[in-house]
Design a protein around this motif. Structure first.
Motif, short mmCIF file in Angstrom:
data_model
loop_
_atom_site.label_atom_id
_atom_site.label_comp_id
_atom_site.label_asym_id
_atom_site.label_seq_id
_atom_site.Cartn_x
_atom_site.Cartn_y
_atom_site.Cartn_z
N ARG A 10 -5.97 3.50 -11.59
CA ARG A 10 -5.10 2.91 -10.58
C ARG A 10 -5.58 1.51 -10.17
NH1 ARG A 10 -3.02 7.67 -6.46
NH2 ARG A 10 -2.30 9.12 -8.09
N SER A 11 -4.65 0.73 -9.67
CA SER A 11 -4.97 -0.62 -9.19
C SER A 11 -4.36 -0.79 -7.81
CB SER A 11 -4.40 -1.67 -10.14
OG SER A 11 -4.63 -2.97 -9.63
N LYS A 12 -5.15 -1.26 -6.89
CA LYS A 12 -4.66 -1.50 -5.53
C LYS A 12 -4.58 -3.00 -5.26
CE LYS A 12 -6.26 2.84 -3.49
NZ LYS A 12 -7.03 3.47 -2.38
N ALA A 13 -3.59 -3.38 -4.50
CA ALA A 13 -3.38 -4.80 -4.18
C ALA A 13 -4.17 -5.16 -2.93
CB ALA A 13 -1.90 -5.08 -3.98
N THR A 14 -5.48 -5.10 -3.04
CA THR A 14 -6.35 -5.37 -1.89
C THR A 14 -6.41 -6.85 -1.54
OG1 THR A 14 -8.24 -5.50 -3.39
CG2 THR A 14 -7.77 -3.36 -2.38
N GLY A 28 0.78 -1.23 0.00
CA GLY A 28 0.00 0.00 0.00
C GLY A 28 0.81 1.28 0.00
N ARG A 29 2.10 1.21 -0.36
CA ARG A 29 2.96 2.40 -0.28
C ARG A 29 3.36 2.92 -1.66
NH1 ARG A 29 5.39 -1.15 3.50
NH2 ARG A 29 7.04 -1.57 1.97
N ALA A 30 2.92 2.33 -2.74
CA ALA A 30 3.27 2.78 -4.08
C ALA A 30 2.02 2.69 -4.96
CB ALA A 30 4.40 1.95 -4.66
N THR A 31 2.11 3.30 -6.13
CA THR A 31 0.97 3.39 -7.03
C THR A 31 1.17 2.48 -8.24
OG1 THR A 31 0.64 5.69 -6.38
CG2 THR A 31 -0.46 4.96 -8.39
N ALA A 32 0.10 1.79 -8.61
CA ALA A 32 0.11 0.96 -9.81
C ALA A 32 -1.07 1.32 -10.69
CB ALA A 32 0.07 -0.51 -9.45
N TYR A 33 -0.92 1.01 -11.98
CA TYR A 33 -1.95 1.33 -12.96
C TYR A 33 -2.31 0.08 -13.75
CZ TYR A 33 -0.44 6.04 -11.83
OH TYR A 33 -0.12 7.20 -11.16
N THR A 34 -3.51 0.08 -14.31
CA THR A 34 -3.98 -1.10 -15.03
C THR A 34 -3.37 -1.20 -16.42
OG1 THR A 34 -5.91 0.15 -15.78
CG2 THR A 34 -6.16 -1.18 -13.77
N THR A 35 -2.77 -0.12 -16.91
CA THR A 35 -2.10 -0.14 -18.21
C THR A 35 -0.76 0.58 -18.08
OG1 THR A 35 -3.13 1.91 -18.96
CG2 THR A 35 -4.27 -0.16 -19.49
N ARG A 36 0.06 0.44 -19.14
CA ARG A 36 1.41 1.01 -19.11
C ARG A 36 1.39 2.54 -19.10
NH1 ARG A 36 6.29 -1.26 -22.96
NH2 ARG A 36 7.99 0.02 -22.12
#
Length: 651
Positions: free
Chosen positions: A182-186, A169-177
């Motif tokens: 955004r996508s969270k690792a819930t 929960g400390r960095a940001t991810a996206y569903t595409t390049r």
């Protein structure tokens, strides 16, 4: 082709309903008992397959945008549906599209939506049904990731560290390049274990050395601990190329178009002189071992001539000083994955290790012997600690022989001189084969036949005082077990294994991702001698290991060579030998001149880690020395402290 299946009993994959039904048949005590082993109760065929791109916070390719690294995920669907979170096993690699992973060089493959179909190796097939997510990370500059490959530097390490941060929960991810969704690792509890061979395992070492929270364990296989020691040994070049070649080898087409500045930095800051530069400081993970919070399960081949055993001793020693929980396997192979030299035991041990470290199961693996050591092909012994307690550095000294050929090696101070001329056409095996014959290319010294077994366990150092005839000179020092044996043929194709045609299966297969892999067996060789350990140096680095200078012909210089760690028993009837020579063919590059070197034996010695110390040596050589010196504390790899986890938790 016949297909043999590893699992003779494969439990039906259970849904949440069947799991609940099973629980009704258990006694209350059994139902509440703490689990000791994760079971394959989740569907692999129905697993979630997705990709995200994690923002690293870096702009390595200087395109004005922060780099995103591609993260391919395979995770069981049922836990999220049940409101439960799972731990992660992660392999961060530069090889997923260019070169492949494992003995069969598997690549990632994708479906029309860009989700991974085949994840190389068995980790996802085996562990996803057991309640783990598997994550395959493309290092920056490779496959589907942005950025540039910087060969063990900040970009490489941040590629993987950022993913651990995202999982927690400390960095940001996206569903595409390039998108903004955004996508969270819930779906994960953030507990992560990193694994990988060679460069992949090196990244695990480097990420652990950042102290990142959430990384609970690493399993580095044949991994680098400091990149300088991959390319040089005290100034002596180990390869005729630098990190720029390796970066170019794995770069994606996008990276090749954008990363010229990074490539040039890898050239400029890694000079072929072997001088230590800030580039190497950045890529030295040993110096940051005090930050390691993760446990470490280290696997290495004692005859690995790619990532050599010099990477084991300093790293293991630094982890020991900092009380890191650790375990080690040392094989007779070269650069080989344990899946290909001890498959069944490896899968079982790795399963129990991850269950203990990531699921918290009390399965006793932390109370088992620290070390497994392959003593003969497919014959393993264990050691409660490694090196074993009672191991001490013993100073052995070479001396002139009483007859033509080999000199002596013992506890008494050496006398006399030996002279040899560098011959780049010869190698350590050539020298060992001629140990009892005087040849102009080496100086050799040996004990008499031992009357008792003698065990070396740890790292050795050889100090040499040499007078060169030219302005450049390289040195090699080799410890050899002189006597017949059958060993893994680490010098042949396969580096100690042969690949068969039959397959065994380790997990669940799908149409696009088989869990069945070709079996292997030990490839052996009958030998008259075994190289136990070796080390190299440029004599010009005598005053400063990180800075070489021209030599003055006719002047004596003293330098200490660091030999790779080992664990080897020289059996009774064999002899222990020390060879000092020049260029070790195919292992170091020759100097620019062809020097003759005179060795001052009174100022030359080998400090060898012996179980039982000097007394054991005197006993094994029937008290040949007139006195037994006091053993000194072990150098290089030290006897470990009591194992305790630090608070708070690298082809």
């Amino acid at each position: 082709m016949s297909i043999r299946t590893r699992f003779t009993i494969w439990r039906p994959l259970a849904t949440a309903a069947t799991a609940a039904l099973l629980a009704t048949f258990l006694t209350p005590a059994a139902a509440q008992a703490a689990p000791r082993e994760s079971q394959p109760v989740y569907s692999y065929e129905n697993a979630v397959r997705e990709a995200v791109w994690v923002d690293t916070g870096l702009d390595g390719d200087s395109d004005g945008k922060t780099d995103r690294v591609a993260v391919d995920i395979v995770r069981p669907r049922e836990p999220a549906q049940q409101g439960r979170k799972v731990p992660v096993i992660m392999d961060a690699s530069p090889y997923y599209s260019c070169c492949g992973r494992g003995n069969e060089s598997q690549l990632k493959t994708y479906d029309a939506n860009g989700n991974v179909v085949q994840m190389p190796l068995f980790y996802d097939n085996y562990f996803v049904p057991r309640g783990y997510a598997f994550v395959g990370v493309d290092l920056a500059g490779t496959n589907r990731s942005d950025g540039c490959v910087d060969v063990g530097g900040r970009s490489d390490i941040q590629s993987a560290k950022a993913v651990v941060d995202w999982l927690n929960g400390r960095a940001t991810a996206y569903t595409t390049r390039s998108g903004t969704t955004r996508s969270k690792a819930t779906w994960t509890n953030g507990k992560t274990g990193m694994i990988g061979k060679s460069w992949d395992g090196t990244i695990a070492n480097g990420v652990a050395a950042t102290g990142v929270k959430g990384l609970k364990t690493i399993v580095p296989i044949s991994a680098i601990s400091t990149w300088y020691d991959y390319y040089f040994s005290k100034g002596a070049p180990l390869y005729d190329s630098g990190p720029d070649w390796l970066s170019d080898y794995v770069d994606s087409p996008d990276a090749r178009a954008k990363c010229a500045a990074v490539q040039q930095k890898l050239v400029d800051q890694a000079p072929r002189t072997g001088d230590w530069t800030p580039l190497w400081t950045e890529r030295d993970y040993v110096k940051d071992a005090s930050k390691v919070k993760a446990s470490v399960f280290l696997i290495h081949g004692m005859q690995d001539l790619n990532v050599r055993m010099q990477h084991v001793g300093p790293w293991w020693d630094a982890l020991a000083r900092n009380g890191v929980e650790r375990k080690v396997w040392l094989s007779q192979t070269g650069h080989v994955d344990p899946f290909d030299f001890r498959r069944a035991t490896w899968v079982d041990t790795l399963h129990r290790w991850f269950d203990h470290e990531l699921l918290g199961y009390d399965n006793g693996i932390d109370r088992e012997p620290m070390a497994d050591i392959e003593r003969h092909p497919d014959q393993w012994v264990t050691s409660k600690s490694w090196p074993p307690r009672g191991t001490a550095t013993t100073t052995l000294r070479p001396a002139e022989g009483t007859q033509e050929g080999v000199g002596t090696l013992g506890l008494a101070k050496g006398t006399g001189t030996e002279t040899f001329t560098d011959n780049p056409a010869l190698s350590e095996t050539d020298w060992a084969a001629q140990i009892d014959t005087s040849t102009p290319d080496k100086a050799g010294f040996a004990t008499g036949p031992l009357t008792k077994d003698l065990r070396l366990s740890g790292s050795s150092k050889v100090t040499v005082t040499a007078t060169p005839t030219t302005s450049t000179a390289h040195l090699s020092a080799v410890l050899v077990d002189l006597g017949p044996d059958t060993i893994r043929d680490y010098g042949a194709s396969g580096e100690g294994i042969s690949t068969l045609t039959d397959r065994t299966c380790w997990g669940v297969s799908t149409t696009g991702d088989s869990a069945c892999f070709k079996e292997t067996q030990a490839k052996t060789a009958a030998v008259d001698y075994t190289v136990v350990s070796r080390g190299w140096a440029d004599l010009g680095n005598h005053a400063n290991p990180g800075k070489g200078v021209p030599l003055t012909p006719g002047k004596a210089y003293t330098i200490t060579l660091d030999l790779g760690a080992t664990d080897h028993v020289v059996p009774a009837g064999h002899r222990l030998a020390l060879i000092v020579a020049g260029t070790d063919k195919d292992l170091i590059d020759p100097p620019s001149t062809t020097p003759t070197l005179k060795i001052d034996l009174s100022r030359t010695s080998a400090r060898v880690p012996l179980v039982g110390g000097a007394s054991a040596f005197a006993y094994a050589t029937e008290g040949a020395a007139t006195a037994v010196p006091e053993a000194t504390p072990l150098e290089g790899v030290t006897a470990p402290r009591t194992v305790q986890r630090v608070p708070g938790g690298a082809e």
